[in-house]
Scaffold this motif. Structure first.
Motif, PDB file in Angstrom:
ATOM      1  N   SER A   1      14.044 -30.626  16.975  1.00 16.11           N
ATOM      2  CA  SER A   1      14.616 -30.124  15.717  1.00 16.11           C
ATOM      3  C   SER A   1      13.533 -30.110  14.651  1.00 16.11           C
ATOM      4  CB  SER A   1      15.778 -31.001  15.248  1.00 16.11           C
ATOM      5  OG  SER A   1      15.313 -32.265  14.802  1.00 16.11           O
ATOM      6  N   ASN A   2      13.763 -29.269  13.652  1.00 19.47           N
ATOM      7  CA  ASN A   2      12.812 -29.104  12.558  1.00 19.47           C
ATOM      8  C   ASN A   2      13.642 -28.660  11.351  1.00 19.47           C
ATOM      9  OD1 ASN A   2      11.273 -26.924  10.921  1.00 19.47           O
ATOM     10  ND2 ASN A   2       9.616 -28.011  11.938  1.00 19.47           N
TER      11      ASN A   2
ATOM     12  N   ASN B   1      13.331 -23.601  21.806  1.00 14.83           N
ATOM     13  CA  ASN B   1      13.430 -23.826  20.361  1.00 14.83           C
ATOM     14  C   ASN B   1      12.762 -22.699  19.569  1.00 14.83           C
ATOM     15  OD1 ASN B   1      11.144 -25.265  21.730  1.00 14.83           O
ATOM     16  ND2 ASN B   1      10.378 -25.180  19.628  1.00 14.83           N
TER      17      ASN B   1
ATOM     18  N   SER C   1      10.458 -21.451  16.252  1.00 10.56           N
ATOM     19  CA  SER C   1       9.343 -22.017  15.487  1.00 10.56           C
ATOM     20  C   SER C   1       9.761 -22.177  14.024  1.00 10.56           C
ATOM     21  CB  SER C   1       8.115 -21.120  15.589  1.00 10.56           C
ATOM     22  OG  SER C   1       8.236 -20.044  14.682  1.00 10.56           O
ATOM     23  N   PRO C   2       9.158 -23.148  13.311  1.00 10.27           N
ATOM     24  CA  PRO C   2       9.536 -23.396  11.912  1.00 10.27           C
ATOM     25  C   PRO C   2       9.398 -22.149  11.034  1.00 10.27           C
ATOM     26  CG  PRO C   2       8.115 -25.151  12.708  1.00 10.27           C
ATOM     27  CD  PRO C   2       8.152 -24.108  13.779  1.00 10.27           C
TER      28      PRO C   2
ATOM     29  N   SER D   1       9.308 -31.177  16.856  1.00 12.14           N
ATOM     30  CA  SER D   1       9.902 -29.885  16.475  1.00 12.14           C
ATOM     31  C   SER D   1      10.572 -29.142  17.625  1.00 12.14           C
ATOM     32  CB  SER D   1       8.870 -28.990  15.782  1.00 12.14           C
ATOM     33  OG  SER D   1       8.672 -29.467  14.460  1.00 12.14           O
TER      34      SER D   1
ATOM     35  N   SER E   1       4.454 -29.722  14.415  1.00 14.44           N
ATOM     36  CA  SER E   1       5.038 -29.883  15.742  1.00 14.44           C
ATOM     37  C   SER E   1       5.775 -31.214  15.881  1.00 14.44           C
ATOM     38  CB  SER E   1       3.953 -29.780  16.818  1.00 14.44           C
ATOM     39  OG  SER E   1       3.000 -30.798  16.618  1.00 14.44           O
TER      40      SER E   1
ATOM     41  N   HIS F   1      14.440 -35.938  12.132  1.00 11.77           N
ATOM     42  CA  HIS F   1      13.472 -35.215  12.959  1.00 11.77           C
ATOM     43  C   HIS F   1      12.399 -36.117  13.567  1.00 11.77           C
ATOM     44  CE1 HIS F   1      15.413 -31.736  11.287  1.00 11.77           C
ATOM     45  NE2 HIS F   1      15.132 -32.162  10.058  1.00 11.77           N
TER      46      HIS F   1
END
Ligand SMILES: *Cc1c(COP(=O)(O)O)cnc(C)c1O
Length: 380
Positions: free
Chosen positions: A57-58, A238, A240-241, A54, A31, A51
């Motif tokens: 940005s991630n 956003n 998620s990764p 998250s 996160s 970064h």
């Protein structure tokens, strides 16, 4: 320094990112990002580090926006939590309360509802017109018009929009043009290179390609994407990764999937047309020299029982989405167009017999055999 149990339980993993370089990019399932000291952290604010947190940005989500932008020839792109949130932050960076946007009547249902139910409530004026005739668009232009929104290929009518004509209108009357490129994909259509200011994708569809991720991407001019990114951060829209990582994996095979799926779609459309009593009502003709996309909509007409047809499809699943590697079928009448009034639906050409086929990467002969079997079961 010897560490105690609870500390060890939290810090047992070796930091092997430097020593062992993985072949594929790892998932940065985090996160936030950590810093060695305050000078190190300051580097982020000076733009020397990428970064911080998250939601901003991630590495995995930045990859996705950058990847799609590259394929579209656009200078910038961001990934968001869904196609809908990408549309929202894109439109909000072009139009403010008190301003006006023009949209086509045959919009994707979710987008239509976003515009009608939410944007109007926030004071953005929306005109819904028939884009088939440019005169209708021209007639809707007002002094506060800021954006023309359209889809490269419409759903389920599969009408191919003439983006260049919309761009010309935008230049003449000083408003922006934003294109939903979900059905066409960057493989078949690059709105930015045709002069559009922004393009938006439901990466849930062909970009992800495997029906295992919900994501969105917005590409376009740097200043517009920067504005949209600020909104995405503030709203918390956003991606998620892990979802970013999945969509990036999908993006890598976009070309081979699209080539195969479009080839299969062409064969299937031709088969329906020449060998059956079913009419191919919509097929996106003249989309690109590389092919016409991978969607085919048919009308079962009077000679087949619709529900028996759906029931007899075997491994071809009935699902209210599209664009996976497997062939699937949806029924616009009770899904995407459920709430559209009968008279408008009829005008659009969506009947009791309309089925929308998203053609997959299977052997084309097997796809045709499956539909052939379903038709013989459903024959009245
Ligand atoms: C699915 C879809 C959307 C919405 O995308 P989500 O990822 O479901 O939020 C927008 N436009 C088109 C054309 C779509 O097919």
């Amino acid at each position: 320094m010897k560490r105690r149990f609870d500390t060890k339980a939290v810090h047992f993993q070796r930091d092997d990112g430097e020593k062992n370089k993985s072949k594929t990019k790892p998932i940065f399932q985090t996160s936030a990002f950590s810093f060695n000291d305050l000078d190190d952290m300051e580097q982020y604010f000076q733009g020397e580090k990428d970064h911080l947190y998250s939601r901003y940005s991630n590495p995995n989500t930045v990859d996705l926006g950058y990847g799609v932008a590259q394929l579209e020839g656009a200078p910038a792109g961001i990934a968001t939590s869904s196609g809908m949130s990408a549309i929202l932050v894109g439109v909000l960076s072009a139009a403010s309360p008190g301003e006006h946007i023009i949209v086509p009547q045959d919009l994707y249902g979710g987008t239509y509802q976003l515009f009608q139910q939410e944007l109007q409530e926030w004071g953005i004026e929306v005109s819904v017109v028939d884009f088939k005739d440019v005169k209708n668009i021209e007639a809707a232009i007002q002094s506060n018009t800021k954006l023309l929104y359209a889809e490269a290929v419409t759903n389920p009518l599969l009408r191919v929009e003439n983006i260049e004509v919309l761009v010309e209108l935008g230049k003449k009357h000083n408003f922006l043009v934003m294109i939903d490129n979900t059905f066409a994909t960057p493989y078949f259509c690059q709105p930015y290179l045709k002069g559009a200011d922004m393009a938006v994708h439901s990466a849930t569809k062909y970009i992800g390609g495997h029906s295992d991720v919900t994501a969105g991407v917005l590409t376009g001019h740097e200043n517009l994407i920067a504005k949209a990114k600020r909104k995405m951060i503030n709203i918390g829209a956003n991606l998620s990764p892990f979802e970013g990582w999945l969509a990036c994996r999908g993006l890598k095979t976009l070309s081979v999937r699209m080539e195969k799926q479009a080839g299969n779609a062409a064969k299937l459309a031709q088969w329906f047309d020449q060998e059956t009593d079913v009419s191919v009502v919509y097929y996106p003709v003249q989309l690109s020299e590389k092919g016409n996309g991978a969607m085919v909509s048919i009308d079962l007409g009077e000679k087949y029982d619709v529900n028996t047809f759906f029931r007899s499809l075997g491994w071809i699943k009935i699902v209210p989405t599209l664009a996976g590697v497997e062939t699937t079928v949806s029924y616009p009448l009770n899904t995407s167009h459920r709430t559209v009034p009968d008279n408008i639906r009829k005008k659009l050409g969506i009947t009791e017999g309309t089925a929308r086929i998203s053609v997959g990467i299977e052997d084309p002969e097997d796809i045709i055999e499956r539909f052939s079997e379903a038709l013989s079961q459903a024959a009245i």
